[in-house]
Motif scaffolding. Structure first.
Motif, PDB file in Angstrom:
ATOM      1  N   HIS A 174       0.797  -1.223   0.000  1.00  0.00           N
ATOM      2  CA  HIS A 174       0.000   0.000   0.000  1.00  0.00           C
ATOM      3  C   HIS A 174       0.831   1.276   0.000  1.00  0.00           C
ATOM      4  O   HIS A 174       0.552   2.198  -0.778  1.00  0.00           O
ATOM      5  CB  HIS A 174      -1.010   0.002   1.150  1.00  0.00           C
ATOM      6  CG  HIS A 174      -1.950   1.160   1.098  1.00  0.00           C
ATOM      7  ND1 HIS A 174      -1.666   2.379   1.677  1.00  0.00           N
ATOM      8  CD2 HIS A 174      -3.150   1.318   0.473  1.00  0.00           C
ATOM      9  CE1 HIS A 174      -2.662   3.210   1.437  1.00  0.00           C
ATOM     10  NE2 HIS A 174      -3.565   2.593   0.715  1.00  0.00           N
ATOM     11  N   GLU A 234       3.809   5.409   5.977  1.00  0.00           N
ATOM     12  CA  GLU A 234       2.948   5.940   4.906  1.00  0.00           C
ATOM     13  C   GLU A 234       3.200   7.439   4.805  1.00  0.00           C
ATOM     14  O   GLU A 234       2.267   8.257   4.863  1.00  0.00           O
ATOM     15  CB  GLU A 234       1.470   5.657   5.218  1.00  0.00           C
ATOM     16  CG  GLU A 234       1.070   4.197   5.126  1.00  0.00           C
ATOM     17  CD  GLU A 234       0.492   3.814   3.758  1.00  0.00           C
ATOM     18  OE1 GLU A 234       0.526   4.635   2.823  1.00  0.00           O
ATOM     19  OE2 GLU A 234       0.007   2.668   3.644  1.00  0.00           O
ATOM     20  N   SER A 292      -4.953   1.496  -4.735  1.00  0.00           N
ATOM     21  CA  SER A 292      -3.726   1.352  -3.932  1.00  0.00           C
ATOM     22  C   SER A 292      -3.821   0.150  -2.991  1.00  0.00           C
ATOM     23  O   SER A 292      -2.817  -0.329  -2.484  1.00  0.00           O
ATOM     24  CB  SER A 292      -3.454   2.630  -3.131  1.00  0.00           C
ATOM     25  OG  SER A 292      -4.443   2.803  -2.134  1.00  0.00           O
ATOM     26  N   VAL A 349      -7.388   8.021   4.709  1.00  0.00           N
ATOM     27  CA  VAL A 349      -6.300   7.379   3.950  1.00  0.00           C
ATOM     28  C   VAL A 349      -6.824   6.922   2.583  1.00  0.00           C
ATOM     29  O   VAL A 349      -6.199   7.183   1.550  1.00  0.00           O
ATOM     30  CB  VAL A 349      -5.717   6.188   4.739  1.00  0.00           C
ATOM     31  CG1 VAL A 349      -4.612   5.502   3.952  1.00  0.00           C
ATOM     32  CG2 VAL A 349      -5.196   6.661   6.090  1.00  0.00           C
ATOM     33  N   THR A 387      -5.024  14.029  -6.184  1.00  0.00           N
ATOM     34  CA  THR A 387      -5.278  13.485  -4.842  1.00  0.00           C
ATOM     35  C   THR A 387      -6.324  14.341  -4.128  1.00  0.00           C
ATOM     36  O   THR A 387      -7.255  13.824  -3.515  1.00  0.00           O
ATOM     37  CB  THR A 387      -3.968  13.441  -4.026  1.00  0.00           C
ATOM     38  OG1 THR A 387      -3.009  12.687  -4.746  1.00  0.00           O
ATOM     39  CG2 THR A 387      -4.187  12.799  -2.667  1.00  0.00           C
ATOM     40  N   ALA A 447      -2.280   0.547   6.701  1.00  0.00           N
ATOM     41  CA  ALA A 447      -2.649   1.683   5.858  1.00  0.00           C
ATOM     42  C   ALA A 447      -3.774   2.450   6.541  1.00  0.00           C
ATOM     43  O   ALA A 447      -4.842   2.672   5.974  1.00  0.00           O
ATOM     44  CB  ALA A 447      -3.076   1.193   4.477  1.00  0.00           C
ATOM     45  N   ALA A 481       0.311   4.118  -2.687  1.00  0.00           N
ATOM     46  CA  ALA A 481      -0.231   5.387  -2.182  1.00  0.00           C
ATOM     47  C   ALA A 481       0.732   6.532  -2.500  1.00  0.00           C
ATOM     48  O   ALA A 481       0.313   7.635  -2.849  1.00  0.00           O
ATOM     49  CB  ALA A 481      -0.467   5.299  -0.681  1.00  0.00           C
ATOM     50  N   ASN A 482       1.993   6.257  -2.400  1.00  0.00           N
ATOM     51  CA  ASN A 482       2.993   7.281  -2.705  1.00  0.00           C
ATOM     52  C   ASN A 482       2.870   7.701  -4.166  1.00  0.00           C
ATOM     53  O   ASN A 482       2.879   8.893  -4.493  1.00  0.00           O
ATOM     54  CB  ASN A 482       4.396   6.737  -2.409  1.00  0.00           C
ATOM     55  CG  ASN A 482       5.453   7.786  -2.634  1.00  0.00           C
ATOM     56  OD1 ASN A 482       5.265   8.950  -2.300  1.00  0.00           O
ATOM     57  ND2 ASN A 482       6.567   7.380  -3.231  1.00  0.00           N
ATOM     58  N   ASN A 495      -0.071   9.899  -4.627  1.00  0.00           N
ATOM     59  CA  ASN A 495       0.143  11.245  -4.078  1.00  0.00           C
ATOM     60  C   ASN A 495       1.117  12.101  -4.886  1.00  0.00           C
ATOM     61  O   ASN A 495       1.277  13.284  -4.590  1.00  0.00           O
ATOM     62  CB  ASN A 495       0.593  11.159  -2.623  1.00  0.00           C
ATOM     63  CG  ASN A 495      -0.591  11.056  -1.669  1.00  0.00           C
ATOM     64  OD1 ASN A 495      -1.034  12.038  -1.105  1.00  0.00           O
ATOM     65  ND2 ASN A 495      -1.124   9.845  -1.525  1.00  0.00           N
ATOM     66  N   VAL A 501       0.953   9.791   2.308  1.00  0.00           N
ATOM     67  CA  VAL A 501      -0.433  10.057   2.703  1.00  0.00           C
ATOM     68  C   VAL A 501      -0.447  10.873   3.990  1.00  0.00           C
ATOM     69  O   VAL A 501      -1.239  11.811   4.155  1.00  0.00           O
ATOM     70  CB  VAL A 501      -1.226   8.735   2.902  1.00  0.00           C
ATOM     71  CG1 VAL A 501      -2.660   9.029   3.299  1.00  0.00           C
ATOM     72  CG2 VAL A 501      -1.203   7.907   1.624  1.00  0.00           C
ATOM     73  N   ARG A 557      -7.165   9.649   0.161  1.00  0.00           N
ATOM     74  CA  ARG A 557      -5.924  10.204  -0.359  1.00  0.00           C
ATOM     75  C   ARG A 557      -4.979   9.146  -0.915  1.00  0.00           C
ATOM     76  O   ARG A 557      -3.797   9.411  -1.111  1.00  0.00           O
ATOM     77  CB  ARG A 557      -5.237  11.031   0.732  1.00  0.00           C
ATOM     78  CG  ARG A 557      -6.017  12.291   1.076  1.00  0.00           C
ATOM     79  CD  ARG A 557      -5.364  13.031   2.217  1.00  0.00           C
ATOM     80  NE  ARG A 557      -6.150  14.179   2.651  1.00  0.00           N
ATOM     81  CZ  ARG A 557      -7.204  14.102   3.469  1.00  0.00           C
ATOM     82  NH1 ARG A 557      -7.610  12.927   3.918  1.00  0.00           N
ATOM     83  NH2 ARG A 557      -7.833  15.196   3.838  1.00  0.00           N
ATOM     84  N   SER A 558      -5.482   7.949  -1.124  1.00  0.00           N
ATOM     85  CA  SER A 558      -4.607   6.966  -1.765  1.00  0.00           C
ATOM     86  C   SER A 558      -5.319   6.222  -2.893  1.00  0.00           C
ATOM     87  O   SER A 558      -4.684   5.559  -3.696  1.00  0.00           O
ATOM     88  CB  SER A 558      -4.062   5.970  -0.731  1.00  0.00           C
ATOM     89  OG  SER A 558      -5.106   5.272  -0.094  1.00  0.00           O
TER      90      SER A 558
END
Lengths: 464, 249, 201
Positions: free
Chosen positions: A9, B188, A327, A319, A23, A355, A13-14, A17, B191, A322-323
């Motif tokens: 994840h 993370e 993800s 989360v 995002t 996550a 997610a990175n 973003n 995020v 924003r992912s």
């Protein structure tokens, strides 16, 4: 892309973003629904009563699930439905294929069903030469793009209208560059009308199954499930065994919660109650376990079986927003997915329970009161017990625990740490080794800890 | 009342001023406060990382050290919730835990519910943005949250409003998570920072001059972003404001 | 062992604490003016509701509805109002593909969420609720009182329902809609593009 990256994840997610504008757009789109849901939930003074009733009904049903399943089967048969049982995804898919073969069906229309996603029914049927058309607009969009859904209620929530326009231009021959949602929806309506007219069999999921009547309930806003099953003669309804509730009377509780939680609507446009096939037709109901019964035994995770798949936990999860759903690299993303997937396959989904900031918003938003964030916390230990945590994560905790058990050592190390934080040159603190410092400053280290100041003060007070 | 002060490890080491403010405030309000010096960490970072067996000895120590007081008070909702709500998974029916979980309080809830504070001295002529730290909000119920349909209340806000001159900032999302989340802030990172920056943007639009919260961990994360991005917002723990401390320069 | 036995055995093998069912007799929401609330909610979800006097009033109201006036193919399951397609002469529901307007009976309305309960008892092909371009639902109020055909909330609604005779029943609340493209609400996804509810006194 290596497999480990695909399921990880933080990496996904990175990447999400990297495009901060997108995002933020994704976050706002989902927050908008969360706010609609808030307004709807506050329009009913009995909201919290409904939640606790729903939770209790589900808990009760799970406690007597075998009896209710038998009652349901008996009543559904009495209404003329044909009931099948499938231990797992493979058996489920085979049952569907056998029905289709019996009717020499080549084209089927399917309304949104997370169970058939979970069983990967589409690729299985396609491999067997059957055309499967997903008829929910969002689901159709991602199907044309050969993607999975990124959300269980709004499968294409990750896409902008420009993306949809491009996809439709490519597949449905719509005007290039026409991004108007009305135009695009109308194009899909025309395209899918043909598919409805040509379909040999309609497949739907099931939102609720009623033990006392043998009926099933399917909820949609578009009317796609109803169109899909009221033209062809054969309706196949696929359901997980946890969709059962004891009585039709209990439906009011769930239908009052479902759409309000999912999209902030007072109810879905169509809530269809099927009791047996229509005249001259066939209704097949497939009851699928696929790992569900294994969850029943666990006091920690049994609650996850209450889920009515409203997606509210996704909409509220800071989360997830924003992912993005993809993800999570799983059919069901978000908080509930981060529970269900690792329980099924801890190795592949080990990053999901982490996550999460444990903010608890999902627990409070859940219409059936699943203690989502508590389960996510418990699952982290489960992931460790299954030896899926890297040493780079467990070792610092072991060392920290060892130090914290020795207060003098802790105080001494704390002093040294603060000294370095104050005196080391910036490049030694802010570098690739320190993810904290990539976007954030470190706290300014004081010269004395609280305990030092407290001791000094105590001494001073004594000498007074 | 004999009150044990529980100062979270990172507050002890990095934010001694928050510990002193808590101590001062409780003494001003007439409590006999003691800081048991053997205390270190409650074990939350370990449990939240899945390392329950590393958290267990720390929980054991905590129960040992803090048993016997009339109340245990900490300037952190998160650490209090760890002891109150999550110890049962690692201490398995220890009777000391049954007692302690009824005697441990986050600072604001202690002031409102136990000491029944209805006025506070001081003057704080700033626009204060209150960040609702999640564990205090949803695990200790220090305030009603936006998810549930319950009557509205907010203990930290209630206390801040007792201070002259204070203006509370009006946020668009009154109780969204800041993205700290313990090791989440590091594992993370992307995020976490997006979440933090979103909270800060909300405070900027609301005109927040001083950002406060009941948990220094959230504030450490937000302050790190504020400093890096050079925003004109100062950060103070709620104990510092309630104790009448000056805004740090 | 059959899959059924396998699943049932697996389910029975689990140790699950028993939990009682909650009471369904609670204080569910009541509205001072259920019809007005119904109308407000229906408007919010894209439909319209009117109260009319008798069949004449219904006919007048329909005459003011462009989608009805312009409809080429119509179906009516309301006694006293004829459509130009006779459902009884249609065997294959696919033949209803190009119906423009269907006027169908509803059984009762729910104030809470602007839902109308519709069954296939009187409509022969259930697709006629979903396939027409526009749908009108007619609620006859036998005693001349709208209150007779409206309940406050879904809990009351389910108390009215029985499952003996009906094979298919649907709560319909507004026209077909989707928000799958960037959360933009679009009315007329697959089903009716507009939905009109008539309370006939």
């Amino acid at each position: 892309m290596s497999t480990s990256t695909k399921f990880d994840h933080p990496t996904n997610a990175n990447r999400f973003n990297q495009d901060q504008a997108r995002t933020h757009w994704h976050d706002s789109a989902l927050w908008f629904i969360r706010e609609k849901r808030d307004r709807m939930s506050k329009s009913l003074p009995e909201w919290e009563t409904l939640r606790s009733c729903a939770s209790q009904i589900k808990a009760h049903t799970v406690s007597k699930l075998a009896d209710y399943l038998e009652e349901f089967e008996k009543n559904a048969r009495a209404r003329g439905a044909i009931v099948h049982w499938a231990k797992d995804a493979e058996e489920h898919n085979q049952i569907v294929l056998d029905i289709l073969k019996k009717h020499e069906a080549e084209r089927i229309v399917k309304s949104k069903s997370m169970l058939t996603e979970e069983c990967h029914l589409n690729p299985f049927l396609e491999k067997n030469g059957i055309e499967v058309v997903d008829t929910d607009l969002g689901e159709r969009i991602v199907q044309l793009r050969q993607e999975g859904p990124s959300h269980i209620v709004m499968p294409a929530i990750h896409l902008k209208k420009e993306d949809v326009s491009e996809t439709f231009h490519q597949h449905l021959n719509t005007e290039a560059g026409n991004n108007d949602p009305c135009y695009l929806t109308e194009s899909a309506r025309q395209h899918l009308r043909d598919k409805f007219m040509q379909a040999d069999v309609g497949i739907t999921g099931v939102n609720f199954a009623l033990a006392d009547t043998g009926g099933i309930v399917v909820c949609t806003n578009e009317g796609n499930a109803d169109l899909g099953v009221s033209l062809p003669n054969v309706h196949i309804a696929c359901m997980g065994i946890e969709k059962l509730i004891p009585s039709a009377d209990h439906l009011s509780i769930f239908l009052r919660l479902l759409a309000r939680s999912a999209t902030g609507q007072p109810i879905t446009t169509y809530s269809s109650h099927f009791h047996g096939p229509r005249e001259g037709g066939e209704l097949h109901i497939i009851l699928v376990d696929n790992g569900r019964s294994n969850l029943m035994n666990s006091d920690d995770y049994r609650n996850a079986l209450k889920c009515i798949r409203c997606g509210a936990c996704m909409n509220t999860c800071p989360v997830y927003r924003r992912s993005g759903g993809h993800s999570y690299a799983a059919t069901v993303p978000g908080p509930i997915g981060s529970i269900l997937n690792p329980l099924r396959d801890a190795k592949h989904h080990k990053s999901l329970p982490f996550a999460c900031t444990l903010c608890g918003s999902c627990t409070d938003v859940c219409p059936v009161q699943i203690n989502l964030h508590e389960q996510l916390l418990t699952l982290r230990t489960e992931v460790k017990n299954q030896k899926q945590l890297p040493v780079s994560k467990t070792m610092p905790m072991r060392i920290a625990s060892w130090v914290f058990q020795r207060p003098k050592l802790y105080a001494w190390l704390g002093g040294i740490g603060k000294f370095f934080l104050r005196n080391l040159p910036r490049f030694m603190i802010y570098n690739g080794m320190n993810p904290w410092g990539k976007n954030r400053e470190m706290p300014e280290a004081p010269s004395e800890s609280f305990r030092q100041q407290y001791a000094k003060r105590a001494k001073k007070n004594q000498s007074k | 009342m004999r009150v044990a002060l529980f100062v979270p490890c990172y507050v002890d080491q990095l934010y001694p001023r928050v510990g002193m403010a808590t101590l001062d405030l409780l003494e001003q309000l007439g409590c006999e406060v003691e800081f048991p010096e053997a205390q270190t960490c409650c074990g939350q970072p370990m449990l939240n990382s899945g390392c329950d067996t590393d958290a267990a000895p720390l929980a054991e120590r905590f129960l040992e050290i803090f048993t016997g007081y009339d109340a245990i008070v900490a300037p952190s909702g998160s650490c209090v919730s760890m002891v109150k709500n999550h110890y049962e998974h690692i201490v398995h029916g220890d009777s000391r835990h049954e007692t302690i979980r009824t005697k441990i309080f986050e600072l604001c809830e202690f002031l409102v519910d136990v000491l029944k504070v209805d006025s506070l001295p001081g003057n704080f002529p700033y626009v204060v943005g209150l960040h609702s730290s999640c564990h205090g909000l949803r695990e200790l119920r220090l305030a009603s949250d936006s998810e549930r349909n319950t009557s509205e209340f907010n203990k930290p806000r209630q206390l801040l409003q007792m201070i002259d001159g204070i203006t509370l900032a009006d946020l668009k999302r009154k109780d969204e998570c800041c993205g700290f989340g313990g090791t989440f802030a590091v594992s993370e990172e992307a995020v976490s920072c997006t979440m933090g920056r979103d909270r800060i943007a909300d405070h900027l639009q609301a005109g927040t001059q001083v950002l406060t919260a009941g948990d220094m961990s959230c504030l450490m994360h937000l302050a790190g972003l504020i400093q890096r991005d050079k925003h004109p917002i100062r950060v103070m723990h709620i104990a510092e404001i309630l104790a009448g401390y000056e805004v740090p320069q | 062992m059959s899959s059924k036995d396998h699943i049932l055995k697996s389910v029975r093998n689990q140790l699950v604490p028993s939990v009682d069912l909650p009471s369904m007799q609670q204080e569910w929401i009541q509205y001072a003016d259920p019809v007005a609330h119904f109308g407000d909610v229906l408007a919010a979800v894209g439909g319209t509701a009117v109260v009319v006097e008798g069949l004449d009033g219904l006919a007048e109201s329909l005459a003011e509805l462009p989608v009805y006036v312009d409809a080429k193919k119509t179906v009516s399951c309301i006694d006293g109002l004829m459509g130009n397609i006779d459902l009884d002469r249609i065997d294959d529901p696919h033949a209803l593909e190009d119906v423009d307007f269907a006027l169908l009976p509803g059984e009762f309305a729910v104030a809470e969420n602007a839902a109308v309960w519709v069954t296939d008892a009187a409509i022969r092909h259930r697709v006629v609720l979903f396939i027409p371009q526009h749908v009108g639902l007619v609620l006859h109020c036998p005693g001349g009182q709208v209150d007779d055909v409206i309940v406050n909330n879904l809990a009351e609604a389910y108390q009215k329902l029985s499952w003996q005779a009906n094979q298919f029943g649907c709560f319909v609340s507004g026209p077909s809609k989707t928000a799958d493209i960037e959360q933009s609400l679009v009315i007329g996804a697959h089903g009716a593009r507009s939905l009109h509810v008539f309370f006939v006194l």
